[in-house]
Design a protein around this motif. Sequence first.
Motif, PDB file in Angstrom:
ATOM      1  N   ARG A   1       0.858  -1.191   0.000  1.00 19.18           N
ATOM      2  CA  ARG A   1       0.000   0.000   0.000  1.00 19.18           C
ATOM      3  C   ARG A   1       0.897   1.244   0.000  1.00 19.18           C
ATOM      4  NH1 ARG A   1      -1.872   3.264   4.188  1.00 19.18           N
ATOM      5  NH2 ARG A   1      -3.628   4.525   3.487  1.00 19.18           N
ATOM      6  N   GLN A   2       1.396   1.579  -1.181  1.00 17.72           N
ATOM      7  CA  GLN A   2       2.235   2.764  -1.334  1.00 17.72           C
ATOM      8  C   GLN A   2       2.021   3.317  -2.747  1.00 17.72           C
ATOM      9  OE1 GLN A   2       5.936   0.901  -0.303  1.00 17.72           O
ATOM     10  NE2 GLN A   2       6.503   0.550  -2.428  1.00 17.72           N
ATOM     11  N   PRO A   3       2.223   4.611  -2.934  1.00 17.22           N
ATOM     12  CA  PRO A   3       1.941   5.236  -4.231  1.00 17.22           C
ATOM     13  C   PRO A   3       2.641   4.591  -5.421  1.00 17.22           C
ATOM     14  CG  PRO A   3       2.230   6.931  -2.567  1.00 17.22           C
ATOM     15  CD  PRO A   3       2.596   5.611  -1.911  1.00 17.22           C
ATOM     16  N   SER A   4       3.846   4.099  -5.257  1.00 15.45           N
ATOM     17  CA  SER A   4       4.562   3.490  -6.384  1.00 15.45           C
ATOM     18  C   SER A   4       3.868   2.234  -6.911  1.00 15.45           C
ATOM     19  CB  SER A   4       6.006   3.167  -5.995  1.00 15.45           C
ATOM     20  OG  SER A   4       6.032   2.209  -4.945  1.00 15.45           O
ATOM     21  N   SER A   5       2.993   1.640  -6.114  1.00 10.88           N
ATOM     22  CA  SER A   5       2.267   0.451  -6.566  1.00 10.88           C
ATOM     23  C   SER A   5       1.307   0.772  -7.706  1.00 10.88           C
ATOM     24  CB  SER A   5       1.513  -0.187  -5.399  1.00 10.88           C
ATOM     25  OG  SER A   5       2.439  -0.740  -4.489  1.00 10.88           O
ATOM     26  N   VAL A   6       0.821   1.997  -7.762  1.00 11.58           N
ATOM     27  CA  VAL A   6      -0.062   2.407  -8.861  1.00 11.58           C
ATOM     28  C   VAL A   6       0.703   2.299 -10.178  1.00 11.58           C
ATOM     29  CG1 VAL A   6      -1.428   4.297  -9.832  1.00 11.58           C
ATOM     30  CG2 VAL A   6      -1.397   3.919  -7.345  1.00 11.58           C
ATOM     31  N   THR A   7       1.906   2.833 -10.207  1.00  7.73           N
ATOM     32  CA  THR A   7       2.741   2.778 -11.407  1.00  7.73           C
ATOM     33  C   THR A   7       3.108   1.342 -11.754  1.00  7.73           C
ATOM     34  OG1 THR A   7       3.630   4.945 -10.870  1.00  7.73           O
ATOM     35  CG2 THR A   7       4.871   3.631 -12.463  1.00  7.73           C
ATOM     36  N   ARG A   8       3.437   0.547 -10.748  1.00  6.36           N
ATOM     37  CA  ARG A   8       3.789  -0.859 -10.999  1.00  6.36           C
ATOM     38  C   ARG A   8       2.623  -1.620 -11.620  1.00  6.36           C
ATOM     39  NH1 ARG A   8       6.663  -1.992  -5.287  1.00  6.36           N
ATOM     40  NH2 ARG A   8       8.573  -0.848  -5.714  1.00  6.36           N
ATOM     41  N   ALA A   9       1.434  -1.429 -11.076  1.00  8.65           N
ATOM     42  CA  ALA A   9       0.253  -2.120 -11.610  1.00  8.65           C
ATOM     43  C   ALA A   9       0.002  -1.711 -13.057  1.00  8.65           C
ATOM     44  CB  ALA A   9      -0.964  -1.814 -10.746  1.00  8.65           C
ATOM     45  N   ARG A  10       0.115  -0.422 -13.348  1.00  5.80           N
ATOM     46  CA  ARG A  10      -0.089   0.060 -14.715  1.00  5.80           C
ATOM     47  C   ARG A  10       0.958  -0.535 -15.659  1.00  5.80           C
ATOM     48  NH1 ARG A  10      -0.181   5.125 -13.703  1.00  5.80           N
ATOM     49  NH2 ARG A  10       1.997   5.506 -14.193  1.00  5.80           N
ATOM     50  N   HIS A  11       2.222  -0.628 -15.214  1.00  4.03           N
ATOM     51  CA  HIS A  11       3.274  -1.214 -16.051  1.00  4.03           C
ATOM     52  C   HIS A  11       3.014  -2.693 -16.328  1.00  4.03           C
ATOM     53  CE1 HIS A  11       5.958   2.147 -16.563  1.00  4.03           C
ATOM     54  NE2 HIS A  11       5.955   2.386 -15.265  1.00  4.03           N
ATOM     55  N   VAL A  12       2.571  -3.425 -15.325  1.00  4.27           N
ATOM     56  CA  VAL A  12       2.253  -4.847 -15.532  1.00  4.27           C
ATOM     57  C   VAL A  12       1.143  -4.979 -16.574  1.00  4.27           C
ATOM     58  CG1 VAL A  12       1.243  -6.900 -14.448  1.00  4.27           C
ATOM     59  CG2 VAL A  12       3.054  -5.627 -13.270  1.00  4.27           C
ATOM     60  N   LEU A  13       0.089  -4.186 -16.426  1.00  3.74           N
ATOM     61  CA  LEU A  13      -1.024  -4.260 -17.376  1.00  3.74           C
ATOM     62  C   LEU A  13      -0.575  -3.880 -18.786  1.00  3.74           C
ATOM     63  CD1 LEU A  13      -4.030  -4.637 -18.050  1.00  3.74           C
ATOM     64  CD2 LEU A  13      -4.363  -2.240 -17.393  1.00  3.74           C
ATOM     65  N   THR A  14       0.157  -2.796 -18.929  1.00  2.00           N
ATOM     66  CA  THR A  14       0.574  -2.383 -20.277  1.00  2.00           C
ATOM     67  C   THR A  14       1.533  -3.403 -20.902  1.00  2.00           C
ATOM     68  OG1 THR A  14       2.309  -0.930 -19.388  1.00  2.00           O
ATOM     69  CG2 THR A  14       0.182   0.080 -19.891  1.00  2.00           C
ATOM     70  N   THR A  15       2.347  -4.055 -20.085  1.00  5.85           N
ATOM     71  CA  THR A  15       3.220  -5.110 -20.607  1.00  5.85           C
ATOM     72  C   THR A  15       2.395  -6.284 -21.113  1.00  5.85           C
ATOM     73  OG1 THR A  15       5.032  -4.461 -19.146  1.00  5.85           O
ATOM     74  CG2 THR A  15       5.090  -6.714 -20.042  1.00  5.85           C
ATOM     75  N   LEU A  16       1.401  -6.698 -20.336  1.00  7.11           N
ATOM     76  CA  LEU A  16       0.525  -7.787 -20.783  1.00  7.11           C
ATOM     77  C   LEU A  16      -0.205  -7.408 -22.066  1.00  7.11           C
ATOM     78  CD1 LEU A  16      -0.990  -8.966 -17.384  1.00  7.11           C
ATOM     79  CD2 LEU A  16       0.668 -10.191 -18.805  1.00  7.11           C
TER      80      LEU A  16
END
Length: 136
Positions: free
Chosen positions: A7-22
């Motif tokens: 639960r930290q702000p950088s997780s938003v960016t990580r989740a978006r990167h995972v989705l865009t990679t998929l």
Amino acid sequence: MTLSLPRQPSSVTRARHVLTTLLSLTDVGEDSRGHLAVLISEACANAVLHADADSAVDITIVIDDDVCLLEVGNRGSTPNGAGLDAELPAPLTVGGRGLPLIAALAETAAFVAGPPNQVLLRITKHLTDARTAPIR
């Protein structure tokens, strides 16, 4: 794919990167990619902001032939009075725009029942194929 992020702000960016990679491994059109990036960003930002202090942000991404399912969960409670049909606040620089944006961009979006003290937002988005998307 499922993942659990802190639960930290950088997780938003990580989740978006995972989705865009998929999505980069598919023929999904640019409009759908952009909408999904906003959807996961807003859902994760809300989870980070509103989750209990020691909660993780749990994410499930399922990409099927023509539909993407996103589930974002955390330990906390469903927002009171913050329905997905709320209007966008004016000006758009103030908080409270996440759920209305999600409602506007998704085919379906709803808080669904999960384990006790868990919040689970389930979002579906129809996918356009890059080969059949209209040329602008």
